[in-house]
Each structure stands twice: as C-alpha cells, then as structure tokens.
Design an enzyme around this catalytic site. Structure first.
Site, PDB file in Angstrom:
ATOM      1  N   TYR A 150     -18.683 -16.130  52.203  1.00 31.77           N
ATOM      2  CA  TYR A 150     -19.525 -16.860  51.254  1.00 31.77           C
ATOM      3  C   TYR A 150     -19.754 -18.253  51.798  1.00 31.77           C
ATOM      4  O   TYR A 150     -18.818 -18.939  52.207  1.00 31.77           O
ATOM      5  CB  TYR A 150     -18.826 -16.937  49.890  1.00 31.77           C
ATOM      6  CG  TYR A 150     -19.606 -17.706  48.837  1.00 31.77           C
ATOM      7  CD1 TYR A 150     -20.791 -17.199  48.317  1.00 31.77           C
ATOM      8  CD2 TYR A 150     -19.156 -18.940  48.367  1.00 31.77           C
ATOM      9  CE1 TYR A 150     -21.509 -17.902  47.347  1.00 31.77           C
ATOM     10  CE2 TYR A 150     -19.857 -19.638  47.399  1.00 31.77           C
ATOM     11  CZ  TYR A 150     -21.035 -19.112  46.884  1.00 31.77           C
ATOM     12  OH  TYR A 150     -21.741 -19.802  45.927  1.00 31.77           O
ATOM     13  N   ASP A 245     -17.590 -22.720  58.976  1.00 33.35           N
ATOM     14  CA  ASP A 245     -17.665 -23.159  57.592  1.00 33.35           C
ATOM     15  C   ASP A 245     -16.231 -23.413  57.126  1.00 33.35           C
ATOM     16  O   ASP A 245     -15.509 -22.493  56.748  1.00 33.35           O
ATOM     17  CB  ASP A 245     -18.358 -22.105  56.732  1.00 33.35           C
ATOM     18  CG  ASP A 245     -18.471 -22.555  55.274  1.00 33.35           C
ATOM     19  OD1 ASP A 245     -17.930 -23.636  54.937  1.00 33.35           O
ATOM     20  OD2 ASP A 245     -19.087 -21.822  54.479  1.00 33.35           O
ATOM     21  N   LYS A 273     -14.885 -29.110  49.079  1.00 35.13           N
ATOM     22  CA  LYS A 273     -13.605 -28.942  48.388  1.00 35.13           C
ATOM     23  C   LYS A 273     -12.631 -30.113  48.608  1.00 35.13           C
ATOM     24  O   LYS A 273     -12.839 -31.171  48.039  1.00 35.13           O
ATOM     25  CB  LYS A 273     -13.023 -27.570  48.736  1.00 35.13           C
ATOM     26  CG  LYS A 273     -14.013 -26.473  48.269  1.00 35.13           C
ATOM     27  CD  LYS A 273     -13.496 -25.089  48.145  1.00 35.13           C
ATOM     28  CE  LYS A 273     -14.521 -24.222  47.415  1.00 35.13           C
ATOM     29  NZ  LYS A 273     -15.108 -23.143  48.178  1.00 35.13           N
TER      30      LYS A 273
HETATM   31  C1  LIG Z   1     -16.711 -22.871  48.118  1.00 35.62           C
HETATM   32  C2  LIG Z   1     -17.374 -22.557  49.423  1.00 35.62           C
HETATM   33  C3  LIG Z   1     -18.709 -22.900  49.677  1.00 35.62           C
HETATM   34  C4  LIG Z   1     -19.601 -23.477  48.628  1.00 35.62           C
HETATM   35  O1  LIG Z   1     -19.197 -24.730  48.203  1.00 35.62           O
HETATM   36  P1  LIG Z   1     -19.705 -25.273  46.768  1.00 35.62           P
HETATM   37  O2  LIG Z   1     -19.149 -26.639  46.709  1.00 35.62           O
HETATM   38  O3  LIG Z   1     -19.184 -24.328  45.751  1.00 35.62           O
HETATM   39  O4  LIG Z   1     -21.201 -25.259  46.823  1.00 35.62           O
HETATM   40  C5  LIG Z   1     -19.196 -22.675  50.945  1.00 35.62           C
HETATM   41  N1  LIG Z   1     -18.443 -22.134  51.901  1.00 35.62           N
HETATM   42  C6  LIG Z   1     -17.158 -21.776  51.699  1.00 35.62           C
HETATM   43  C7  LIG Z   1     -16.355 -21.199  52.813  1.00 35.62           C
HETATM   44  C8  LIG Z   1     -16.591 -21.954  50.437  1.00 35.62           C
HETATM   45  O5  LIG Z   1     -15.326 -21.556  50.222  1.00 35.62           O
END
Ligand SMILES: *Cc1c(COP(=O)(O)O)cnc(C)c1O
Length: 437
Positions: A150, A245, A273
């Site tokens: 994701y 990511d 995060k």
């Molecule tokens: C949580 C997450 C996102 C999205 O971040 P948001 O702040 O919710 O938009 C993208 N990539 C990874 C790996 C994530 O865990």
C-alpha cells in the site's frame, strides 16, 4: 496497573451512531470502522504512554500507536512541549519557518543516502509525488508496484493495494478510470523473475519500482534474502528509479529505516508516520540530481498550503531528536520486547492447537491465522480472517487493542513495558480458547 475489566460500549456506540449520520461509515479512514472484525469501535478520548482510554472509560494496551507514528507512546512530554511552544507563536504562515530546515537536517542525518528532502502532509502525498518525480526524471510512463503493498490512495497506486483495500477484499477502487492505471504494473512481491519479465516486456519504459522494503500493509511480510538487492541490481541496470516507501519502516525498523537495516541505497525514499511525531507530515527525498527537478528549481510541480507546517515540524523534530539521542537504547529494547510478545502469543496459540504463524521485523509484526509461511499476497490471503476476528474481539474485550484487520501490522513502542507484554500474553492464552470454540 489498574485492573482492566470487560469492556463497556454504550458511549462509543452512541458516538458511532452520531458520526454515521454525518460521516461515511462514521469514520475518516475506512479500517477504523471495524468492518472486517465486527463489533463496536471504541471512541478514544485519551492516551498516555502505551495505554489509551475510550469514551466508556475502558483502558487498553495499544498496539496500533496511530498506525505507526507513536513509537514513543501517546502524549510524549517532549513532543507535547514542542507542539505547544510552536502553537503559541502562531499555527501557520504559508511562508518559510526555521523549523523546516531543522527537521530536514534530522532526516538527512538519519538517511545519509538522501541529499535533499521535500516535506508534504501525508504518506499518500509523498508517494504520489515520488512517482511523478521518477517519471519526470526518466521521461518514462510505466511504474512497477507489488501486490499487497500500500502506497496511499493516489489513483495510479490503488492497484492490488494492501491495507484497507485488502481488509475490505476489493481489488482496487471505484472511480479510478482504467486509463489512469494502464501504466501501473502490479507484480507479486518477493518474486524477482516477475520483475525481470516486466523489464523485458516494457524495455526502457519503466520509470520506477516502488516497494515497501518490509511490507506492513498485507500484515507484516519481510523481503526474502537478496530480494531488495535484486531489485536494486535490476533497476540500476535498467536505469529505472528504485523507490523505497519507508512511510511505515522509516525510523521504525531502525533509525535510518529499512535502507539502514539492510544496507541498500534506493534512489528515492518516501516517509510519513513517525516523521511527524503524531502530526500530519510526509516527505520524499533523494540525490540532488533528481530532487532538483522539483519546482521551483525544476519542471516537476508539487506544492502544499500546509506543507512544512510549524506545529508538525516541531513535533517531528522533538520525535526524531529523541530517537537519534536514544537510538542505542530504544531499538534494541523494541527488538527484545517485541520478540518476547510475538513468541509468547505464538506459543499460546500452539498450546491451544490454533494454526498460527508470525512475521516480525523489529517492532512491526503480524500473527497470521494459518500455518504459513506468509511471503506475499497470495499466501497472506489464505489466512483465516474469521478466526482473526474472534481473537481480535476477545482481546479487545480484555483491554488489548490490536489492529482491527488480519492485514495490518501491529506495532510496539518505547513506552510499552514488560508488564504490558506479559498481560497481553496472558489475555491471548484465554482468547485462543475462544477462537477454538
Ligand atoms: C500509511 C502508508 C502510506 C500512506 O500514508 P498516509 O499518511 O496514510 O497517506 C503510504 N505508504 C506506506 C508504506 C504506508 O504504510
């Protein structure tokens, strides 16, 4: 620790009904609605350290930590001081403030492969900007992502995405024209020959490969030995951009993220995060050669009214400063406590005769209801989600707050105690008995 009694739900249920009349599903992010596990989502009114309290005054040991950001626990005093201090001077100017470079310096020191970084307000913004930048840099159209990973909710990335998409069992999203995803190639995770095949088929057309270096969004699924090295070698050879990511793994699996843990240098890195200390911050960064394509220096446009917000920068600085100064205590301790917890719960399952396997990297982990191993989306999706739901509800009723989905990683933080972990294992022992019935 005050005793945790079986939970009451009257107030949370009332608040949920009120919210549902105005907000779709009563929530501002789908997984919070508990659709895949059932039951009433607690409405949280307070958090301190590793514990949270809901509107019915139930107390929980929290293994979500706001889905990753709160590695130092709730209401960390230094983070709160920084936010209050910044707020007293005004909340937003839409102009540069000194704290942006303070946070940039902390990020660049943690991630030495980055030469420049741009701050945005969410992980979604970070990844969609990094993709745009990779396309601008390579002048190519195709992107490779992996099933079960994701990367936020941008159109081009909502293809076989994990997280809430996996939780709800939907392949992508309505409202995304197929023309918008026709350049997205979704390949199985942990499978290098699929990547070789894609680069062969779309020779000189693949702008980037984006990957969660430890997947957290189909549950926790680590990369196999040599998988990330393989991605690095292939993308280098094909002059394609490798994007790690690290929105979840950054400052989580090590201070310098998965790239430090596995000693691999991606081209671009996305963060989110933890970087915001519980306030909305995302970031993307890489070498000057690529980052200088971003406006105003270059032709790749990306902007944000609240980007680099002073409250968010202050929270991020307070968070990263503590992690930097205490990293030799914090990360080994997270490793030890998480190991104890994950093994303790797994052995409780074994004693109860419940089929369970687990994946863990540092303080990111998942117990999958199956024999395993879980190495990709196909294997993760074989989990018994009904049994997971039973365990989840039974744990929640006894004051343990786990992610409300088989396909979301759980987190332990620096505020968790040995007592929290032992209590959780004890509750799990009782809960597995309920699963078997
Ligand atoms: C949580 C997450 C996102 C999205 O971040 P948001 O702040 O919710 O938009 C993208 N990539 C990874 C790996 C994530 O865990």
């Amino acid at each position: 620790m005050p005793s945790i009694t079986s939970r009451k739900t009257e107030q949370s249920r009332r608040l949920q009904q009120r919210a549902e009349s105005m907000i779709p599903g009563g929530v501002n992010s789908p997984v919070r609605a508990f659709r895949s596990v059932g039951g009433d989502p607690p409405f949280i009114v307070r958090g301190k350290g590793s514990h949270i309290w809901d509107a019915d005054q139930n107390e929980f040991i929290d293994y979500i930590g706001s889905w990753g950001p709160l590695i130092l626990g709730h209401a960390d005093p230094a983070v709160l001081d920084a936010i209050v201090g910044a707020a007293c001077n005004g909340t937003s100017f839409g102009a540069s403030t000194p704290s942006e470079a303070d946070l940039a310096e902390l990020v660049l020191c943690a991630f030495p492969h980055l030469e420049k970084v741009r701050f945005v307000s969410s992980g979604t913004e970070a990844t969609m900007s990094a993709i745009r930048l990779a396309r601008a840099y390579t002048k190519r159209k195709y992107i490779v992502k992996f099933e079960g990973c994701y990367h936020g909710h941008a159109d081009a990335l909502l293809v076989k995405a994990g997280s809430g998409v996996a939780t709800l069992g939907i392949p992508g999203s309505a409202g995304v024209p197929e023309e918008f995803t026709m350049f997205t190639l979704a390949l199985p995770f942990n499978n290098l020959s699929a990547v070789e095949h894609a680069f062969h088929k779309f020779k000189h057309q693949i702008a980037c490969v984006i990957v969660e270096p430890v997947v957290g969004n189909m549950g926790c699924v680590p990369a196999a030995d040599d998988y990330l090295v393989g991605l690095r070698l292939i993308t280098e050879r094909e002059r394609s951009v490798l994007i790690f990511d690290e929105v979840m793994t950054g400052f989580r699996v090590a201070f310098g993220g998965a790239q430090e843990l596995y000693n691999i240098k991606p081209d671009l890195t996305t963060m989110g995060k933890i970087i915001g200390g519980g306030l909305p911050v995302g970031a993307y960064g890489g070498p000057k050669e690529i980052m200088d394509l971003v406006a105003p220096l270059g032709p790749m446009y990306q902007a944000g009214t609240l980007s680099g917000n002073p409250l968010a920068m202050a929270a991020g600085c307070a968070m990263l400063t503590q992690l930097r100064d205490r990293k030799n205590d914090i990360y080994p301790r997270l490793e030890k406590l998480s190991g104890e917890l994950v093994a303790g719960v797994a052995s409780a399952a074994k004693d109860a005769g419940v089929a369970l396997c687990h994946n863990r990297v540092g303080s990111m982990f998942t117990w999958f209801f199956q024999n395993g191993p879980v190495t990709d989306w196909d294997s993760a999706s074989k989990s018994n989600t009904e049994a997971f739901g039973k365990l989840f509800r039974s744990m929640l009723d006894q004051g343990i707050y786990l992610p409300p989905s088989q396909y979301e990683a759980a987190f332990l933080g620096a505020a968790h105690t040995e007592e929290d972990v032992q209590r959780t294992i004890t509750v799990a022992k009782e809960a597995f008995a309920a699963v078997r019935q």
